[in-house]
Each structure stands twice: as C-alpha cells, then as structure tokens.
Scaffold this motif. Structure first.
Motif, PDB file in Angstrom:
ATOM      1  N   GLN A   1      64.237  83.494 -45.275  1.00  0.00           N
ATOM      2  CA  GLN A   1      64.955  82.975 -44.094  1.00  0.00           C
ATOM      3  C   GLN A   1      65.455  81.574 -44.371  1.00  0.00           C
ATOM      4  O   GLN A   1      64.832  80.831 -45.133  1.00  0.00           O
ATOM      5  CB  GLN A   1      64.016  82.827 -42.891  1.00  0.00           C
ATOM      6  CG  GLN A   1      63.463  84.069 -42.317  1.00  0.00           C
ATOM      7  CD  GLN A   1      62.622  83.756 -41.064  1.00  0.00           C
ATOM      8  OE1 GLN A   1      62.428  82.592 -40.678  1.00  0.00           O
ATOM      9  NE2 GLN A   1      62.138  84.799 -40.428  1.00  0.00           N
ATOM     10  N   VAL A   2      66.560  81.246 -43.722  1.00  0.00           N
ATOM     11  CA  VAL A   2      66.963  79.846 -43.628  1.00  0.00           C
ATOM     12  C   VAL A   2      67.033  79.527 -42.132  1.00  0.00           C
ATOM     13  O   VAL A   2      67.641  80.270 -41.365  1.00  0.00           O
ATOM     14  CB  VAL A   2      68.328  79.595 -44.298  1.00  0.00           C
ATOM     15  CG1 VAL A   2      68.778  78.154 -44.068  1.00  0.00           C
ATOM     16  CG2 VAL A   2      68.236  79.886 -45.799  1.00  0.00           C
ATOM     17  N   ARG A   3      66.340  78.479 -41.737  1.00  0.00           N
ATOM     18  CA  ARG A   3      66.361  78.073 -40.323  1.00  0.00           C
ATOM     19  C   ARG A   3      67.094  76.735 -40.178  1.00  0.00           C
ATOM     20  O   ARG A   3      67.049  75.905 -41.099  1.00  0.00           O
ATOM     21  CB  ARG A   3      64.938  77.937 -39.779  1.00  0.00           C
ATOM     22  CG  ARG A   3      64.178  79.244 -39.782  1.00  0.00           C
ATOM     23  CD  ARG A   3      62.866  79.122 -39.029  1.00  0.00           C
ATOM     24  NE  ARG A   3      62.153  80.412 -39.046  1.00  0.00           N
ATOM     25  CZ  ARG A   3      61.251  80.777 -38.144  1.00  0.00           C
ATOM     26  NH1 ARG A   3      60.915  79.962 -37.164  1.00  0.00           N
ATOM     27  NH2 ARG A   3      60.661  81.955 -38.226  1.00  0.00           N
ATOM     28  N   ILE A   4      67.724  76.566 -39.023  1.00  0.00           N
ATOM     29  CA  ILE A   4      68.448  75.318 -38.750  1.00  0.00           C
ATOM     30  C   ILE A   4      67.630  74.488 -37.768  1.00  0.00           C
ATOM     31  O   ILE A   4      67.310  74.961 -36.676  1.00  0.00           O
ATOM     32  CB  ILE A   4      69.831  75.598 -38.105  1.00  0.00           C
ATOM     33  CG1 ILE A   4      70.586  76.699 -38.855  1.00  0.00           C
ATOM     34  CG2 ILE A   4      70.659  74.318 -37.985  1.00  0.00           C
ATOM     35  CD1 ILE A   4      71.103  76.326 -40.193  1.00  0.00           C
ATOM     36  N   ASP A   5      67.320  73.273 -38.161  1.00  0.00           N
ATOM     37  CA  ASP A   5      66.580  72.398 -37.249  1.00  0.00           C
ATOM     38  C   ASP A   5      67.391  72.204 -35.970  1.00  0.00           C
ATOM     39  O   ASP A   5      68.563  71.806 -36.035  1.00  0.00           O
ATOM     40  CB  ASP A   5      66.316  71.051 -37.914  1.00  0.00           C
ATOM     41  CG  ASP A   5      65.447  70.164 -37.052  1.00  0.00           C
ATOM     42  OD1 ASP A   5      64.234  70.125 -37.288  1.00  0.00           O
ATOM     43  OD2 ASP A   5      65.986  69.515 -36.126  1.00  0.00           O
TER      44      ASP A   5
END
Ligand code: ZN
Length: 344
Positions: free
Chosen positions: A31-35
């Motif tokens: 996963q890549v999450r966006i702050d």
C-alpha cells in the motif's frame, strides 16, 4: 461543518516467479498511503515481516561497551556544562533524579538536555510515573523560561532518542529540549499544512482528525483527560507511530501540569505495550506551535526503532528514509491500534 479530512490508500501489488515455490507466479500486496495533513506518502509492505530485535541491556553496563558517560553521577559535575545566569542562575536545575543541563554541542540557540535518571541503563519498566513526570515538567519549565527570555523564538519541542537503535549517542536516558526558529522540515510541513487547512475550512485539523478517527474507531486508541491517542495513518518507521494530540494546547504557554499528567499516563500505557511487543528503542517528539494561533495543536509522536539484526547491526533506516524521505512501515495502523488499545 463536515470534515475535509480524507484518508487515501492506494492498494497495489507486484508479481514475480517464486523460487520457493518452483517458480510459480506469486503476487505480493503493498500500500501507499497519503498523510491526510501534509500529503506526503508512506509505503506499507512486508507486513509483519520485520521483527523488533531484543537488546541485551545488561551488556551496556559492561565497561568495554559503556565507555565514558558524562551523564553518570560520578562524572556529571566535571563533565557537563551549566546554563548562563539569565536562563537558570543556579547553572543546572534538578527535580529529584531529573537534571537539566545545556548541551555541550548545541544544535540551536536553546538546546537543553534532560538527564532523566541516576542509573545509566534503564529498561522501559524503570520509567515509572514520577521519573517521567519530573523530566517532562522540568523540561516544560525550561521551554517556558526560554520563551520569557527570548520571545522571538516561536517554536518549542522536546525530542527523545531511547537506546542505540534510535540513533541516541548515549544509553543513559536523556531527552533534548529546543527553543528555535528552525524546528525541522517535518514540523514546518505540518505547521504550514495546518495553517492552510484552517484558512480553507475555518477548522482545526487536529480537532477534526480526532473526531474523524473517533467516528470510525479504526485508529483511535483512547482518550486520557484532554489528550487523544491515535495510531498514525502514515508512520515514520517500521513498526508504526503512536500520536497523542492535545487539541486545546497551541503554544508552550498553554501546556499545564494536567497536560503533563495525561501525557505520562498514556506514555506509561505505550511503554507497557512496547514491553509486550518486544520493542526496546524509540524516537519521540513533542511539538509546540507559535503563540496566537489556533491551527496547530500540540502533539506528541513516538515511533519504535530497531536494528534489522544483531549480527551486523544494520539500522532500520536506509535510502528510503534517508534519501527518498519516504517512510516504510511493516505494520498497518489499524492492527497497531487494536493491539495498543488493550493497554489503555
Ligand atoms: Zn551514564
């Protein structure tokens, strides 16, 4: 007004031919999450694969490893500096075991070191509430003093490296306290994004974050007095950050004894979780914004650190964090929250 906070997750996968399974195709998820505040990204992969390494704390007391420690009682008087008289006329200030000194190698205009204990090696259970309370209250007193002496320095912070994997140069427990115009890129990114959020929505991001996280419950660990404890949507290191937010505190002058009590109470729970999880080292910081603003609430962040192994002591930060400025985490914040919650 409805919250403008969004939690974006990009699920993705990578396929390879697996030598462990006769080169059958294998697909791994990441996963890549966006702050939600800064817009910075964080990768989540190898979920559960990197274990925190046990440290042999006893070995740090052996002379060969210990070397010279200026914070040990027998060396303190001769080896540590004193404050100038406008900060503390007595030179060094102490409260039971906690003793505050200036850094011999200052990083900023006011660069204080809090030696937290008489003992050189203190395992996590040794940080009982009195020790934590004395260190934090003396440190906060120092920051308030610097504010009075030099009001032009707008930002204040406490930082803490605990045990060698954290990058701390001395095992002897100590925190660092700063009054500064330059609190670091992460602090400034958060500050600017909080101001922008306030300007467009008329609301405080941190208050909204607490409300959103409480609504879904997935990352809301608990509330202690006026403090709110969350697992961070994007984390700084492998095993996940825990955040504590004080929505009603904006600058150092707002931080009172009751806030210190809440912080210590929660931190005590976090340390009990760390003992259970086999975490031996961490970095932590407490951020205070400038006066006369209501967009940037005070918050505390703690992130576990570990060696990748105790064979060659590879650190847990590499090109990802150091050059790409991209955190990698092996624990999903929702799992972290479920585990920590049982200690609150
Ligand atoms: Zn020592």
């Amino acid at each position: 007004m409805s919250s403008k906070i969004t939690f974006q997750i990009f699920e993705s996968e990578s396929t390879f031919l697996d030598p462990r399974k006769k080169y059958e195709p294998r697909t791994e998820q990441f996963q890549v999450r966006i702050d939600p505040l800064t817009g910075r990204t964080g990768h989540f992969s190898h979920i559960g694969a990197v274990k925190a390494q046990k440290l042999d704390l006893e070995s740090y007391t052996q002379p060969a490893l210990k070397g010279f420690c200026p914070f040990c009682l027998e060396n303190r008087e001769k080896a540590t500096p004193k404050f100038t008289k406008e900060i503390f006329p007595e030179g060094r200030r102490s409260k039971r075991e906690a003793i505050l000194i200036p850094n011999l190698f200052p990083y900023d205009v006011y660069s204080g070191i809090m030696i937290m204990t008489d003992e050189h090696v203190v395992p996590l259970p040794g940080f009982h509430e009195k020790r934590l309370s004395d260190a934090f209250s003396l440190g906060i007193e120092f920051l308030k003093r610097t504010r009075a002496v030099d009001p032009a320095l707008p930002y204040h912070l406490m930082t803490w490296n605990y045990m060698p994997p954290s990058g701390g140069g001395l095992v002897h427990p100590h925190q660092q306290y700063f009054a500064t115009k330059h609190p670091g890129n992460h602090f400034m990114d958060e500050l600017r994004a909080s101001e922008a959020y306030y300007a467009t929505s008329g609301a405080n991001f941190w208050q909204n974050l607490i409300e959103e996280e409480a609504r879904t419950g997935e990352r809301h660990i608990g509330q202690i007095g006026t403090s709110h404890w969350l697992s961070s949507f994007v984390s700084s290191s492998f095993h996940g950050d825990i955040l504590c937010i004080f929505p009603d505190v904006f600058s150092i002058d707002d931080f009172a004894e009751n806030h210190i009590d809440c912080l210590i109470s929660g931190l005590h729970n976090v340390f009990r979780y760390y003992e259970w999880a086999g975490i031996y080292s961490f970095n932590a910081a407490l951020f205070f914004g400038p006066k006369d603003q209501q967009s940037f609430s005070c918050h505390f962040r703690i992130t576990p650190r570990t060696f990748l192994n105790t064979r060659d002591f590879a650190p847990d930060m590499n090109f990802f964090q150091v050059i790409l400025a991209e955190p990698v985490c092996v624990k999903l914040p929702e799992d972290l929250c479920r585990e920590v919650k049982t200690f609150f």
